[in-house]
Design an enzyme around this catalytic site. Structure first.
Site, mmCIF file in Angstrom:
data_model
loop_
_atom_site.group_PDB
_atom_site.id
_atom_site.type_symbol
_atom_site.label_atom_id
_atom_site.label_comp_id
_atom_site.label_asym_id
_atom_site.label_seq_id
_atom_site.Cartn_x
_atom_site.Cartn_y
_atom_site.Cartn_z
ATOM 1 N N GLY A 17 0.835 -1.207 0.000
ATOM 2 C CA GLY A 17 0.000 0.000 0.000
ATOM 3 C C GLY A 17 0.864 1.248 0.000
ATOM 4 O O GLY A 17 1.901 1.285 0.659
ATOM 5 N N GLY A 118 4.848 -7.057 4.407
ATOM 6 C CA GLY A 118 4.833 -8.031 3.303
ATOM 7 C C GLY A 118 6.068 -7.877 2.443
ATOM 8 O O GLY A 118 6.715 -8.864 2.050
ATOM 9 N N ASP A 141 0.670 2.391 8.800
ATOM 10 C CA ASP A 141 0.275 1.583 9.967
ATOM 11 C C ASP A 141 1.308 1.600 11.105
ATOM 12 O O ASP A 141 0.973 1.260 12.241
ATOM 13 C CB ASP A 141 0.035 0.123 9.550
ATOM 14 C CG ASP A 141 -1.029 -0.008 8.476
ATOM 15 O OD1 ASP A 141 -1.813 0.943 8.303
ATOM 16 O OD2 ASP A 141 -1.067 -1.061 7.806
ATOM 17 N N GLU A 236 -9.744 0.044 12.430
ATOM 18 C CA GLU A 236 -10.436 -0.869 11.506
ATOM 19 C C GLU A 236 -10.290 -2.335 11.928
ATOM 20 O O GLU A 236 -11.124 -3.164 11.574
ATOM 21 C CB GLU A 236 -9.914 -0.693 10.075
ATOM 22 C CG GLU A 236 -8.444 -1.068 9.889
ATOM 23 C CD GLU A 236 -7.984 -1.030 8.427
ATOM 24 O OE1 GLU A 236 -8.820 -0.963 7.525
ATOM 25 O OE2 GLU A 236 -6.748 -1.060 8.214
ATOM 26 N N ARG A 264 -23.583 8.632 14.786
ATOM 27 C CA ARG A 264 -23.252 8.773 13.364
ATOM 28 C C ARG A 264 -21.849 8.205 13.167
ATOM 29 O O ARG A 264 -21.028 8.259 14.077
ATOM 30 C CB ARG A 264 -23.259 10.245 12.929
ATOM 31 C CG ARG A 264 -24.632 10.868 12.843
ATOM 32 C CD ARG A 264 -25.433 10.316 11.665
ATOM 33 N NE ARG A 264 -26.668 11.043 11.470
ATOM 34 C CZ ARG A 264 -27.816 10.778 12.102
ATOM 35 N NH1 ARG A 264 -27.871 9.801 13.007
ATOM 36 N NH2 ARG A 264 -28.897 11.484 11.848
ATOM 37 N N TYR A 270 -9.051 5.887 2.613
ATOM 38 C CA TYR A 270 -7.798 6.114 1.885
ATOM 39 C C TYR A 270 -7.300 7.555 1.931
ATOM 40 O O TYR A 270 -6.159 7.815 1.543
ATOM 41 C CB TYR A 270 -7.958 5.641 0.432
ATOM 42 C CG TYR A 270 -8.128 4.146 0.402
ATOM 43 C CD1 TYR A 270 -7.023 3.307 0.373
ATOM 44 C CD2 TYR A 270 -9.384 3.573 0.487
ATOM 45 C CE1 TYR A 270 -7.167 1.929 0.409
ATOM 46 C CE2 TYR A 270 -9.539 2.200 0.518
ATOM 47 C CZ TYR A 270 -8.432 1.382 0.484
ATOM 48 O OH TYR A 270 -8.557 0.027 0.527
ATOM 49 N N ARG A 273 -4.038 7.923 3.384
ATOM 50 C CA ARG A 273 -2.837 7.505 2.659
ATOM 51 C C ARG A 273 -2.436 8.469 1.555
ATOM 52 O O ARG A 273 -1.395 8.282 0.914
ATOM 53 C CB ARG A 273 -3.079 6.122 2.044
ATOM 54 C CG ARG A 273 -2.549 5.029 2.892
ATOM 55 C CD ARG A 273 -3.030 3.668 2.488
ATOM 56 N NE ARG A 273 -2.897 3.335 1.092
ATOM 57 C CZ ARG A 273 -3.255 2.148 0.596
ATOM 58 N NH1 ARG A 273 -3.719 1.215 1.404
ATOM 59 N NH2 ARG A 273 -3.138 1.882 -0.668
HETATM 60 O O1 F6P Z 1 -1.133 -0.983 5.095
HETATM 61 C C1 F6P Z 1 -1.744 0.209 4.794
HETATM 62 C C2 F6P Z 1 -3.227 0.014 4.669
HETATM 63 O O2 F6P Z 1 -3.784 1.260 4.286
HETATM 64 C C3 F6P Z 1 -3.924 -0.538 5.897
HETATM 65 O O3 F6P Z 1 -4.088 0.448 6.884
HETATM 66 C C4 F6P Z 1 -5.194 -1.057 5.285
HETATM 67 O O4 F6P Z 1 -5.743 -2.086 6.092
HETATM 68 C C5 F6P Z 1 -4.727 -1.591 3.966
HETATM 69 O O5 F6P Z 1 -3.524 -0.917 3.658
HETATM 70 C C6 F6P Z 1 -5.651 -1.395 2.802
HETATM 71 O O6 F6P Z 1 -5.145 -2.111 1.718
HETATM 72 P P1 F6P Z 1 -5.491 -1.915 0.180
HETATM 73 O O7 F6P Z 1 -4.672 -0.787 -0.347
HETATM 74 O O8 F6P Z 1 -5.088 -3.210 -0.437
HETATM 75 O O9 F6P Z 1 -6.957 -1.661 0.089
#
Ligand code: F6P
Length: 346
Positions: A17, A118, A141, A236, A264, A270, A273
């Site tokens: 990711g 990974g 993370d 999550e 609510r 995302y 990120r």
């Molecule tokens: O590892 C970063 C992350 O954003 C996690 O927080 C989340 O669980 C996962 O990647 C989401 O993965 P993908 O990009 O495969 O949807």
């Protein structure tokens, strides 16, 4: 492996990711390699997919200019796991073989893998097969074993905190319980930090078993104490029962059933990120990138750059592989948050 005795030719890939700061790390390792060590830098496309398909391009120093503040990765990424199935005794031998062949054909002396857990596992397996590999830990993370910090985390905490800040006013206007779900996979780092920074009343993380009744009791008591609204920050990865799609959805339903209060939910997703890295992530990514080039120059392969007690160091990739750094129950931040009355649902 590794052919040259003089200046080295290094490949750089980004896998898993994405997160803010990857380009800063590519720039850090690439510029240091070129400017300080006169190395040749090859950018490999889309993580391990690019090595399997032999998709790459040479990066000049000027190619690495102007990318420090840009989110995402100029190289592209993928979740390709070339050793998939190895754990279950059914490894796909074809992909690792292609990677080894292409590493040779591309004339690489070292492969820099920028990624999370990974990626470090794959990097370690490639190192075991004889490739020269150096890892750089990245992920929002913050769960890579062997380092106190990954870049991307600080930016994600900033974004998540701003989101929580913005929930306070609307929660107050409507006298509601606002539940916000943050990323982190199985780790609670983003939720713990943003939860504290954003003044979350309840913080639920995967590492701490919570009791729904305790959360309900706590929120009911806040209403009795004339606290108009509450903010519940959930990771999550927390345990949920049934078929609820999101942790926030589950917690919102349970709270409204147990307390009768209006809830609510927000799943930030995302957004955590994306976009430009925070200054702290830019600095960390630059330090990691530069330290990776230094390792390669010293031919210290098979290692991941890391931060320990604010100092940049490195750890063996084989020590990192297959592990996850979770929030420990005795993390001092948890005690401090409890001390100011924050509930962890316990
Ligand atoms: O590892 C970063 C992350 O954003 C996690 O927080 C989340 O669980 C996962 O990647 C989401 O993965 P993908 O990009 O495969 O949807």
């Amino acid at each position: 492996m590794g052919k040259s005795t003089g200046s080295q030719r290094i490949g750089v890939l980004t896998a898993g990711g994405d997160c803010p700061g990857i380009n800063a790390a590519i720039r850090g390792v690439g510029k240091t390699a070129i400017v300080k060590y006169n190395m040749t830098v090859i950018g490999i496309s889309d993580g391990f997919t690019g090595l399997i398909n032999k998709e790459y391009t040479e990066l000049s120093e000027s190619d690495l200019s102007g990318i420090l503040t840009i989110g995402g990765t100029i190289l592209g990424t993928s979740r390709e796991k070339p050793y998939k199935g190895a754990d279950k005794g059914k490894p796909d031998v074809r992909k690792p073989l292609l990677i080894r062949e292409h590493y040779e054909q591309m004339g690489l002396d070292c492969l820099v893998c920028i990624g999370g857990n990974g990626t470090m596992k794959t990097a370690s397996l490639l190192a075991k097969e004889g490739l020269n590999v150096v890892g750089i830990p990245k992920t929002i993370d913050n769960d890579v074993w062997g380092t106190d910090k990954t870049f991307g985390f600080d930016s994600a905490v900033n974004i998540a905190t701003e989101a929580i800040d913005r929930l306070h006013s609307t929660a107050n206007s409507h006298k509601r319980i606002m539940i916000i779900e943050l990323m982190g996979h199985n780790a609670g780092w983003i939720t713990l930090y943003a939860g504290i920074a954003g003044g979350g009343d309840v913080i639920l993380i995967p590492e701490i078993d919570y009791y729904e009744e305790k959360v309900a009791e706590y929120l009911t008591k806040r209403v009795q104490d004339n606290k108009a609204y509450s903010i519940v920050v959930v990771a999550e990865g927390i345990r949920v029962q049934g078929k609820e799609k999101s942790a926030a959805g589950y917690i919102a339903r349970v709270i409204s059933e147990l307390t009768g209060l209006e809830t609510r939910q927000t799943v930030l997703g995302y957004i955590q990120r994306g976009g430009t890295p925070s200054p702290m992530d830019r600095v960390l990514a630059t330090r990691y990138g530069s330290a990776a080039a230094d390792l390669i120059a010293r031919r210290e392969y098979g290692r991941m750059v890391a931060m320990k007690n604010y100092e940049i160091t490195s750890v063996p990739l084989e020590d990192v592989a297959g592990k996850t750094r979770l929030v420990s129950a005795d993390n001092p931040l948890i005690g401090k948050a409890k001390g100011i009355g924050t509930s962890f649902g316990t």
